[in-house]
Design an enzyme around this catalytic site. Structure first.
Site, PDB file in Angstrom:
ATOM      1  N   ASP A  90      16.669  66.787  18.484  1.00  0.00           N
ATOM      2  CA  ASP A  90      15.791  65.863  17.651  1.00  0.00           C
ATOM      3  C   ASP A  90      14.584  66.482  17.072  1.00  0.00           C
ATOM      4  OD1 ASP A  90      14.637  66.581  20.361  1.00  0.00           O
ATOM      5  OD2 ASP A  90      13.250  65.156  20.372  1.00  0.00           O
ATOM      6  N   GLU A 147      13.993  65.714  23.131  1.00  0.00           N
ATOM      7  CA  GLU A 147      13.133  66.510  23.996  1.00  0.00           C
ATOM      8  C   GLU A 147      11.905  66.424  23.776  1.00  0.00           C
ATOM      9  OE1 GLU A 147      10.618  69.610  25.072  1.00  0.00           O
ATOM     10  OE2 GLU A 147      11.246  69.359  22.935  1.00  0.00           O
ATOM     11  N   GLU A 148      11.540  65.975  22.555  1.00  0.00           N
ATOM     12  CA  GLU A 148       9.979  65.666  21.803  1.00  0.00           C
ATOM     13  C   GLU A 148       9.012  64.297  22.575  1.00  0.00           C
ATOM     14  OE1 GLU A 148       8.541  67.996  20.543  1.00  0.00           O
ATOM     15  OE2 GLU A 148       9.795  69.316  19.448  1.00  0.00           O
ATOM     16  N   HIS A 374       5.750  73.108  15.026  1.00  0.00           N
ATOM     17  CA  HIS A 374       4.691  71.654  14.815  1.00  0.00           C
ATOM     18  C   HIS A 374       3.890  71.859  13.506  1.00  0.00           C
ATOM     19  CE1 HIS A 374       5.850  69.601  18.913  1.00  0.00           C
ATOM     20  NE2 HIS A 374       6.696  70.743  18.723  1.00  0.00           N
TER      21      HIS A 374
END
Length: 405
Positions: A90, A147-148, A374
Site C-alpha cells: 500500500d 500496512e500503513e 514519508h
C-alpha cells in the site's frame, strides 16, 4: 549497472540481475499507480499477472481483502518445510512533489515508503525461485495490503493466512534511506516499536474570555497536560528502557472567536515503546495524570488508549540465520547485526507474534534515494531491486537446502 561496484556473491543475485530492467519497470509502474490500504486492486492485479508469468505453482487472491499469496514448491519435498516471505503493497495519503516520469498519477496519493519496491523485490524473488527451485520445501510469498495504519497483516491472519499456509518461519525487509546501498541491518530483538494512539477529551465550562474566572478553562488544562505528560518518560520510565509520548494535535474553540473560551478540548497523539510492561505503565500513568490535572482545575479528562501495532521483535535464531544469509550475499563488513531499533512501527509485528522470523533493513541511501521515508520527494532506489530479491530468495534456499548427494 550501478550495483556492479558492490561485492555481492551468490548465484541468486547474478541470476536476478539479468531481469533488473523488468523489475525496475514494474516498480515504477506501481509507483505511478499508488493505492491505499485495502484498495490495492491495480497493484494486486499486477502482482497476480507477474506471478503467473513467473510460473509459480499457486496464486491465491482476496486473502485479507486485497492480499495475494504465491506458492512455489522446490525440487525437493522431503523436508516438508515451509518458509514465508512478506512484502507490503500500500501507499500513503500524501501528495508527491517529484517530477520524474513515473511520479504518482493520483492526486494526494504517493508511494512515500517504498512499498512499490518491496513488492517488486518479492516478485523478483518469485521469478528466480520458480525458475530454479533449488530448495527442499515450499516457499510462500505474501503480498500484504494495508500496512500503513490498517493492520493488514492482522487482517490476513484473521482470514486464515497461517492456517492455509502453515509456514515454520517468516521474513520481511524494509528499505532504509539512512543506510548505504549494498548493506543490510538486523538485530536479534526489537526492530520497531509498538505504536499506540491516544485521544484525550477534556470537558470544562466555556464562557467569555473577559470573564475567565466564571469558566473552567479547558485550553489551560490542555496546556498543562501537554507539558506534564513528558514527565512520564522523564521520571517513570527507566533510563535503560525506551518510550516516546507525542501529543501531536489539539482541537479547542474557534479561531474566529478570539474572546470565547471553549467548553471542550481534544488532544490526540501517539505512544511508542518496546517493552509491554513499559507500555502498560505509560497507559496507566497517562490516565492518572490527565485525570488529576483536569480535576485540579475543576474539569474532567478521559483518555482513550488504543494499541495499534505491537513491537516488531525478531526471534533470536531466525535473526542470526538471516544475518548469516546476508553476510554470504554482501559480506560481513556490509551487515550490521546490532542495528539500533527504530521508534517507528510495522504491522509485520503481528506475524512475528504468531511465527518465528526476522525483519531486516536494506540500505538504499545515497543521492535522491537518501530522502527520508514519508517525505514528498522520496523515491525507492531501483539499484537495490536485485539485491533485495536475492536476499529474499537466499533466505528460502538456505532455510530449506537441498540434500547433498
Amino acid at each position: 549497472m550501478a550495483f556492479s561496484r558492490w561485492k555481492i556473491g551468490g548465484r541468486a543475485f547474478a541470476h536476478i540481475a539479468q531481469y533488473h530492467p523488468e523489475l525496475t519497470a514494474l516498480r515504477r509502474d506501481l509507483h505511478a499507480h499508488p493505492e491505499l490500504g485495502f484498495e490495492e486492486v491495480y497493484t494486486a492485479a499486477r502482482v497476480v499477472e507477474a506471478l503467473k508469468v513467473c510460473g509459480v505453482d499457486e496464486v491465491h487472491t482476496g486473502i485479507g481483502r486485497t492480499g495475494v499469496v504465491g506458492v512455489i514448491r522446490g525440487c525437493g519435498q522431503s523436508s516438508g518445510a515451509m518458509v514465508g516471505l512478506r512484502a507490503d503493497m500500500d501507499a500513503l495519503p500524501m501528495a508527491e512533489h517529484n517530477d520524474f516520469s513515473w511520479k504518482s498519477c493520483k492526486q494526494g496519493l504517493m508511494h512515500g515508503c517504498g512499498h512499490d519496491g518491496h513488492t517488486a523485490m518479492l516478485v523478483g524473488a518469485a521469478r528466480y525461485l520458480a525458475e530454479t527451485r533449488n530448495f527442499d520445501g515450499t516457499a510462500v510469498l505474501i503480498f500484504q495490503p494495508g500496512e500503513e495504519g490498517f493492520a493488514g497483516a492482522r487482517v490476513m491472519m484473521e482470514d486464515g493466512l497461517f492456517e492455509r499456509f502453515p509456514v515454520q518461519s517468516i521474513y520481511a525487509m524494509h528499505n532504509w534511506p539512512a543506510m548505504q546501498p549494498g548493506t543490510v541491518g538486523i538485530n536479534s530483538g526489537a526492530m520497531m516499536a509498538a505504536a499506540d494512539r491516544v485521544t484525550i477529551h477534556i470537558a470544562g465550562r466555556g464562557g467569555h474570555g473577559a470573564h475567565a474566572y466564571q469558566t473552567v478553562d479547558v485550553v489551560l488544562v490542555a496546556a498543562h497536560i501537554i507539558t506534564a505528560v513528558q514527565g512520564i518518560v522523564a521520571r517513570n520510565v527507566r533510563p535503560l528502557d525506551s518510550a516516546v509520548i507525542s501529543l501531536c494535535a489539539v482541537q479547542a474553540g474557534d479561531l474566529g472567536a478570539f474572546s470565547v473560551l471553549p467548553g471542550t478540548a481534544t488532544l490526540v497523539g501517539t505512544v511508542r515503546s518496546f517493552d509491554p510492561v513499559v507500555q502498560a505503565m505509560v497507559e496507566q500513568r497517562l490516565k492518572e495524570l490527565c485525570s488529576a490535572i483536569a480535576l485540579g482545575f475543576g474539569a474532567t479528562a478521559t483518555v482513550q488508549y488504543e494499541r495499534i501495532y505491537p513491537a516488531t521483535i525478531n526471534t533470536e535464531s531466525e535473526a542470526l540465520f538471516a544475518g548469516d544469509v546476508a553476510e554470504r550475499l554482501v559480506g560481513a563488513d556490509n551487515v550490521v547485526r546490532d542495528l539500533e531499533p527504530s521508534m517507528g512501527a510495522e504491522d509485520f509485528s503481528f506475524m512475528l507474534q504468531s511465527k518465528p522470523g526476522a525483519y531486516l533493513r536494506l540500505g538504499q541511501g545515497g543521492g535522491p534515494s537518501a530522502c527520508a521515508l514519508h517525505n514528498s520527494r522520496y523515491d525507492f532506489n531501483d539499484d537495490i531491486l536485485p539485491l533485495g530479491a536475492a536476499l529474499h530468495a537466499s533466505l528460502v534456499e538456505q532455510a530449506m537446502p537441498l540434500a547433498t548427494p
